[in-house]
Design a protein around this motif. Structure first.
Motif, PDB file in Angstrom:
ATOM      1  N   UNK A   3       0.839  -1.190   0.000  1.00 62.94           N
ATOM      2  CA  UNK A   3       0.000   0.000   0.000  1.00 62.94           C
ATOM      3  C   UNK A   3       0.883   1.252   0.000  1.00 62.94           C
ATOM      4  N   UNK A   4       0.279   2.444  -0.077  1.00 72.50           N
ATOM      5  CA  UNK A   4       1.096   3.673  -0.101  1.00 72.50           C
ATOM      6  C   UNK A   4       2.006   3.837   1.108  1.00 72.50           C
ATOM      7  N   UNK A   5       1.695   3.193   2.211  1.00 72.50           N
ATOM      8  CA  UNK A   5       2.545   3.275   3.390  1.00 72.50           C
ATOM      9  C   UNK A   5       3.672   2.239   3.383  1.00 72.50           C
ATOM     10  N   UNK A   6       3.677   1.397   2.393  1.00 65.09           N
ATOM     11  CA  UNK A   6       4.722   0.376   2.312  1.00 65.09           C
ATOM     12  C   UNK A   6       4.379  -0.931   2.989  1.00 65.09           C
ATOM     13  N   UNK A   7       3.168  -1.066   3.523  1.00 69.84           N
ATOM     14  CA  UNK A   7       2.767  -2.305   4.184  1.00 69.84           C
ATOM     15  C   UNK A   7       2.503  -3.384   3.142  1.00 69.84           C
ATOM     16  N   UNK A   8       2.962  -4.588   3.394  1.00 71.03           N
ATOM     17  CA  UNK A   8       2.761  -5.712   2.486  1.00 71.03           C
ATOM     18  C   UNK A   8       1.375  -6.296   2.693  1.00 71.03           C
ATOM     19  N   UNK A   9       0.680  -6.591   1.572  1.00 64.61           N
ATOM     20  CA  UNK A   9      -0.685  -7.094   1.626  1.00 64.61           C
ATOM     21  C   UNK A   9      -0.835  -8.255   0.659  1.00 64.61           C
ATOM     22  N   UNK A  10      -1.579  -9.269   1.089  1.00 63.23           N
ATOM     23  CA  UNK A  10      -1.950 -10.374   0.216  1.00 63.23           C
ATOM     24  C   UNK A  10      -3.447 -10.604   0.340  1.00 63.23           C
ATOM     25  N   UNK A  11      -4.025 -11.247  -0.668  1.00 60.14           N
ATOM     26  CA  UNK A  11      -5.425 -11.656  -0.623  1.00 60.14           C
ATOM     27  C   UNK A  11      -5.482 -13.166  -0.465  1.00 60.14           C
ATOM     28  N   UNK A  12      -6.345 -13.604   0.463  1.00 61.96           N
ATOM     29  CA  UNK A  12      -6.567 -15.029   0.657  1.00 61.96           C
ATOM     30  C   UNK A  12      -8.038 -15.339   0.403  1.00 61.96           C
ATOM     31  N   UNK A  66       9.967  -8.862   4.529  1.00 63.76           N
ATOM     32  CA  UNK A  66      11.089  -7.933   4.471  1.00 63.76           C
ATOM     33  C   UNK A  66      12.147  -8.311   3.449  1.00 63.76           C
ATOM     34  N   UNK A  67      12.073  -9.517   2.871  1.00 63.77           N
ATOM     35  CA  UNK A  67      13.093  -9.924   1.920  1.00 63.77           C
ATOM     36  C   UNK A  67      12.520 -10.941   0.953  1.00 63.77           C
ATOM     37  N   UNK A  68      13.253 -11.193  -0.108  1.00 67.69           N
ATOM     38  CA  UNK A  68      12.845 -12.150  -1.127  1.00 67.69           C
ATOM     39  C   UNK A  68      13.812 -13.322  -1.152  1.00 67.69           C
ATOM     40  N   UNK A  69      13.335 -14.421  -1.711  1.00 70.29           N
ATOM     41  CA  UNK A  69      14.146 -15.624  -1.912  1.00 70.29           C
ATOM     42  C   UNK A  69      13.798 -16.160  -3.291  1.00 70.29           C
ATOM     43  N   UNK A  70      14.644 -15.830  -4.274  1.00 67.40           N
ATOM     44  CA  UNK A  70      14.325 -16.208  -5.644  1.00 67.40           C
ATOM     45  C   UNK A  70      13.108 -15.438  -6.137  1.00 67.40           C
ATOM     46  N   UNK A  71      12.099 -16.161  -6.624  1.00 70.10           N
ATOM     47  CA  UNK A  71      10.873 -15.530  -7.108  1.00 70.10           C
ATOM     48  C   UNK A  71       9.790 -15.439  -6.066  1.00 70.10           C
ATOM     49  N   UNK A  72      10.144 -15.507  -4.786  1.00 73.08           N
ATOM     50  CA  UNK A  72       9.159 -15.520  -3.708  1.00 73.08           C
ATOM     51  C   UNK A  72       9.465 -14.435  -2.681  1.00 73.08           C
ATOM     52  N   UNK A  73       8.399 -13.974  -2.035  1.00 69.46           N
ATOM     53  CA  UNK A  73       8.545 -13.153  -0.841  1.00 69.46           C
ATOM     54  C   UNK A  73       8.585 -14.076   0.370  1.00 69.46           C
ATOM     55  N   UNK A  74       9.450 -13.776   1.311  1.00 69.81           N
ATOM     56  CA  UNK A  74       9.536 -14.540   2.555  1.00 69.81           C
ATOM     57  C   UNK A  74       8.635 -13.852   3.577  1.00 69.81           C
ATOM     58  N   UNK A  75       7.509 -14.475   3.890  1.00 69.19           N
ATOM     59  CA  UNK A  75       6.526 -13.916   4.823  1.00 69.19           C
ATOM     60  C   UNK A  75       6.741 -14.557   6.182  1.00 69.19           C
ATOM     61  N   UNK A  76       6.997 -13.737   7.173  1.00 72.87           N
ATOM     62  CA  UNK A  76       7.278 -14.250   8.514  1.00 72.87           C
ATOM     63  C   UNK A  76       6.107 -14.053   9.484  1.00 72.87           C
ATOM     64  N   UNK A  77       5.167 -13.181   9.160  1.00 74.74           N
ATOM     65  CA  UNK A  77       4.007 -12.948  10.021  1.00 74.74           C
ATOM     66  C   UNK A  77       2.785 -12.643   9.158  1.00 74.74           C
ATOM     67  N   UNK A  78       1.601 -13.033   9.659  1.00 70.85           N
ATOM     68  CA  UNK A  78       0.354 -12.677   8.991  1.00 70.85           C
ATOM     69  C   UNK A  78      -0.330 -13.814   8.261  1.00 70.85           C
ATOM     70  N   UNK A  79       0.322 -14.961   8.094  1.00 71.02           N
ATOM     71  CA  UNK A  79      -0.274 -16.099   7.404  1.00 71.02           C
ATOM     72  C   UNK A  79      -0.199 -17.339   8.292  1.00 71.02           C
ATOM     73  N   UNK A  80      -1.045 -18.314   7.945  1.00 71.70           N
ATOM     74  CA  UNK A  80      -1.051 -19.578   8.660  1.00 71.70           C
ATOM     75  C   UNK A  80      -0.974 -20.714   7.658  1.00 71.70           C
ATOM     76  N   UNK A  81      -0.550 -21.872   8.120  1.00 75.64           N
ATOM     77  CA  UNK A  81      -0.437 -23.031   7.247  1.00 75.64           C
ATOM     78  C   UNK A  81      -1.808 -23.384   6.677  1.00 75.64           C
TER      79      UNK A  81
END
Length: 400
Positions: free
Chosen positions: A313-322, A337-352
């Motif tokens: 978003x305009x504030x720089x917050x990362x957003x995904x749609x589930x 906060x970082x990427x790994x190849x063609x992926x974003x590494x998400x550390x908070x906000x999602x569940x298995x």
């Protein structure tokens, strides 16, 4: 002529009316594009993602030795080529040996004199022994003779040590290379006077294959990593390091972190990590600035989300749609906060097991209905169906 024009105009009007009625029927019946949009999703699960760190570092020689004189004197010869590879034990400088050769000769003469005196003293003591038993001489005289014989033997040992010292000093007039490596420029020329306590070395030898890279990491980052390891959110790993050179190119060979300092530098607040790299081609030079990238741990609870499925978003917050309950799009704010190849590494906000939408995200809005399909499902595109009225109208037009 006028009749034909009137008939054609009537046919065109009837055709347009028929098409308009078809579109209205499609909108009313819900067969057109007004249905839920199709989106592609992926089901995410925790992955083992390396925690990659990028830090600055400096190249240091694997071995470094200053060539220093161990005796004083004038340099007669320089026996190496500046900038060349020298071998351990190779003679680099020749210091004038005249005075040291004289010292060796003097020590040898003193040793011979001591041995002669010792032989005379030993013979005298041996003669006094039976005479003392016969009481031809006093016991004191025999005791003094035996003591003089032992002192003469000690004098031999002292003079022998002085001779070895003189020989060592004579050997030091040929200054050897302490290690094998590349030698720099000579800081003293032939005819210069050198001493054993001078401030400057004669030259410096450095071994640059392999080399060390000293990496500086802040103590705060190291503390965060250790806490993550303690909580179980990360697992330790052997750090394989890659280097980026000063011109932005990749070094091409990897190194390994060998150890970490146990103290923090008080002036910089950093801890030094030392990595070892092969350097057969001599690309890495001591003092060179590099950027080191390496994994200090493995994050066992991170999620890899395709980059197409994450926006900011305009504030720089990362957003995904589930895909939420009732097949509705739900926006989630995550930490990436970082990427790994063609992926974003998400550390908070999602569940298995979350279904993250990665296709058809252009027109998504929170809480709209969607038609989710797996991201690998191909989209079916059908040609538009011909309406009956349009065909009839076309027939009328043709007939007109």
């Amino acid at each position: 002529m006028g009749g034909r024009r009137a008939s054609a105009a009537a046919a065109i009007a009837l055709l347009l009316a028929s098409c308009g009625g078809g579109e209205a029927q499609d909108k009313k019946g819900g067969r057109g594009p007004s249905g839920p949009p199709q989106v592609g999703f992926v089901v995410i699960q925790p992955s083992n993602v390396p925690v990659v760190t990028q830090l600055s570092g400096r190249v240091t020689a694997f071995q470094s030795s200053e060539v220093r004189p161990q005796v004083a004197g004038l340099i007669r010869k320089r026996l190496f080529t500046e900038g060349s590879i020298v071998r351990q034990g190779q003679t680099l400088y020749q210091i004038d040996p005249s005075i040291y050769e004289a010292q060796v000769a003097e020590a040898q003469a003193n040793l011979q004199s001591a041995r002669a005196n010792a032989q005379a003293a030993q013979t005298r003591a041996a003669r006094f022994r039976p005479l003392a038993q016969m009481q031809a001489v006093s016991e004191q005289e025999y005791t003094d003779a035996a003591a003089q014989a032992r002192q003469a033997q000690a004098a031999i040992a002292q003079n022998n040590a002085q001779l070895r010292t003189a020989q060592i000093n004579l050997r030091f007039t040929r200054v050897p290379a302490p290690i094998t490596g590349r030698i720099g420029r000579s800081l003293f020329t032939e005819g210069a006077l050198v001493t054993t306590n001078q401030a400057e070395p004669l030259a410096v030898i450095q071994r640059t294959d392999p080399v060390y890279v000293d990496i500086q990491q802040s103590s705060a980052e190291l503390l965060t990593l250790r806490r993550a390891l303690a909580k179980g959110g990360a697992a330790p790993t052997r750090a394989v390091v890659r280097l980026t050179l000063e011109d932005g190119s990749d070094y091409g060979q990897t190194g390994v972190v060998e150890f970490s300092e146990v103290t923090v530098n008080e002036s910089t607040g950093t801890v030094t990590l030392r990595a070892r790299f092969p350097n057969a081609e001599g690309i890495l030079l001591p003092g060179m600035f590099v950027r080191a990238s390496f994994a200090q741990a493995i994050d066992t609870q991170a999620f890899l989300v395709p980059q197409a499925g994450l926006s900011r978003d305009p504030r720089g917050n990362a957003t995904v749609y589930v895909v939420g309950p009732g097949n509705r799009a739900v926006a989630r704010t995550v930490v990436a906060e970082r990427t790994e190849g063609g992926y974003w590494v998400v550390t908070q906000g999602l569940a298995a097991g979350d279904k993250v939408i990665v296709q058809g995200t252009a027109n998504l809005r929170p809480d709209i209905a969607v038609r989710p399909v797996p991201a690998t499902t191909p989209q079916r595109i059908e040609p538009p169906k011909k309406s009956t009225g349009g065909t009839a109208a076309g027939g009328q037009a043709k007939g007109g």
